[in-house]
Design a protein around this motif. Sequence first.
Motif, PDB file in Angstrom:
ATOM      1  N   UNK A  46      -6.640  16.111   8.767  1.00 46.90           N
ATOM      2  CA  UNK A  46      -7.655  16.789   7.742  1.00 46.90           C
ATOM      3  C   UNK A  46      -8.280  15.575   7.210  1.00 46.90           C
ATOM      4  N   UNK A  47      -9.520  15.751   6.653  1.00 49.14           N
ATOM      5  CA  UNK A  47     -10.292  14.729   6.093  1.00 49.14           C
ATOM      6  C   UNK A  47     -10.006  14.401   4.586  1.00 49.14           C
ATOM      7  N   UNK A  53      -9.366   5.520  -0.983  1.00 49.10           N
ATOM      8  CA  UNK A  53      -8.262   5.917  -0.170  1.00 49.10           C
ATOM      9  C   UNK A  53      -7.352   4.596  -0.084  1.00 49.10           C
ATOM     10  N   UNK A  54      -6.199   4.972   0.299  1.00 50.97           N
ATOM     11  CA  UNK A  54      -4.967   3.719   0.600  1.00 50.97           C
ATOM     12  C   UNK A  54      -4.892   3.736   2.135  1.00 50.97           C
ATOM     13  N   UNK A  55      -4.667   2.494   2.339  1.00 49.57           N
ATOM     14  CA  UNK A  55      -4.683   2.353   4.053  1.00 49.57           C
ATOM     15  C   UNK A  55      -3.756   1.537   4.782  1.00 49.57           C
ATOM     16  N   UNK A  56      -3.006   1.936   5.682  1.00 49.60           N
ATOM     17  CA  UNK A  56      -2.047   1.090   6.357  1.00 49.60           C
ATOM     18  C   UNK A  56      -2.627   0.909   7.861  1.00 49.60           C
ATOM     19  N   UNK A  95     -13.064   6.822  11.780  1.00 47.97           N
ATOM     20  CA  UNK A  95     -12.690   8.142  11.352  1.00 47.97           C
ATOM     21  C   UNK A  95     -12.944   8.383   9.748  1.00 47.97           C
ATOM     22  N   UNK A  96     -13.228   7.150   8.791  1.00 45.34           N
ATOM     23  CA  UNK A  96     -13.185   7.147   7.647  1.00 45.34           C
ATOM     24  C   UNK A  96     -14.712   7.201   7.152  1.00 45.34           C
ATOM     25  N   UNK A 100     -16.579   5.178   1.593  1.00 53.00           N
ATOM     26  CA  UNK A 100     -15.161   5.330   1.128  1.00 53.00           C
ATOM     27  C   UNK A 100     -14.480   3.733   1.046  1.00 53.00           C
ATOM     28  N   UNK A 101     -14.104   3.782  -0.222  1.00 47.52           N
ATOM     29  CA  UNK A 101     -13.466   2.503  -0.777  1.00 47.52           C
ATOM     30  C   UNK A 101     -11.929   2.576  -0.553  1.00 47.52           C
TER      31      UNK A 101
END
Length: 448
Positions: A46-47, A53-56, A95-96, A100-101
């Motif tokens: 899902x977008x 956002x948070x990122x791993x 994909x992001x 987007x930050x």
Amino acid sequence: MQNITELQLTRIARALESTPTAAYTAPHDYPNGAPIFQSNPEMERERIDREVIRLYLHIPFCNYACSFCFYAKRVGVDRPQMQRYVEALKKELDWVKPGTRVNQFFMGGGTPTALPADLLDDVLSTIAQRTPYDETGVHTVETSPESMSVEHLEVLQRRGVGRVSMGIQSLQDGVLEQIKRGHSEDLALQTCRRIIDAGLILNIDLMYGLPGQSHEDFARDFERVAGAGVHAVTAYSLRLNEMTSVQRSLQAHERFDLPRLMAWRDTIRETAALHGFTQTRWHTFKRLDSVAARHERLPVADRELNGYQLGVGMSARSSIGHTVYRNHSKMATYMKRVEAGVSPVEEYIPLLIEDHKTQFIARSLGDGKGLDTAEYELVFHSGFRTDFSANLEQLGDAGLLLDDGKFITMTETGRLLYDLVMLSFYPAHAKTWLQQRMQNYQLLGMQA
């Protein structure tokens, strides 16, 4: 440790008798503690409809394999394969949505600094270009003593990384040999000082309950890293499951039971306080008069429990909306999918209402804070004391929980068994799954 009578231990054991003895991650990391994934190869995520956002990011490479590790890793990978993996990571980041930050990212593994410094720089520069930092949180990269070079440090400084989390686990030669670690005490402490001198927040991972390890060993290790100037220590108990080999090195008297586990944690809490560290989460101890106070782990979901963390890399997990997605855990398959322009997702967990309730508990009570029962009712339109009446009665009678009419908190005794208290709030299907998975493994452990 406070005096716990046999009667109290009996009551505690009875209250926890239907609770699994372990999870696959720290239990407050739900549902990853009980990863009951459903297969759906190449499922589209899902977008994330958010500006931030948070990122791993998962870097699977390691210089060697520790006997206690069960994470997705690769040892002995050559540079061309590493470079190919980095290119796949960069492509997955496409994909992001542009613009987007990222408020916080965490790069784990594996050992990210097992990457050559120039490849690590390539990944970090790509993150900054495609998902600009919004300056809210401190970004973290994991490392190990033998893999952190001067060049790696320069990359981290240049690319806006503010915190390093370094796995040391122990400084005792005999223990390090048992768990197959590739560093010495001197190298570990020298690396601590270099990271601190570079101006980065430094967290050190130490483990307890390792083969051949005593309480005195752990206290000495803590004293040594504190003397080196580290800002925070994360103390993990040895976690056993079918993907670890370390259990073959454990003696019968070294295996956790309730009194042993409580005694270990009492030692850790006292040792941390002695050296000026404050317990900020169940397993985290910080020097609050240092730069460590600047770092807090930011949420991965909003108040309605809609997730907004993207996981990039093999086996990485994304929490988006009301679903957890996991990328394929094999490096070759992950890279082929991304290169072909298809989703790297292999499995997913659809989060139901009982899962969200457990997440709410995990992010409050399970993470070292009180659970606000009024807030729970606002989110779920039901009463916490009604939904979990049996848990509250059993854990309260055993002296593990307190209810002051507004907040549910753990008692001093409960804090020594924080993970088991959290596991007692897992949904029935998760408890059953964990107990079934652990049963055969525990039987093998007792025979070892």
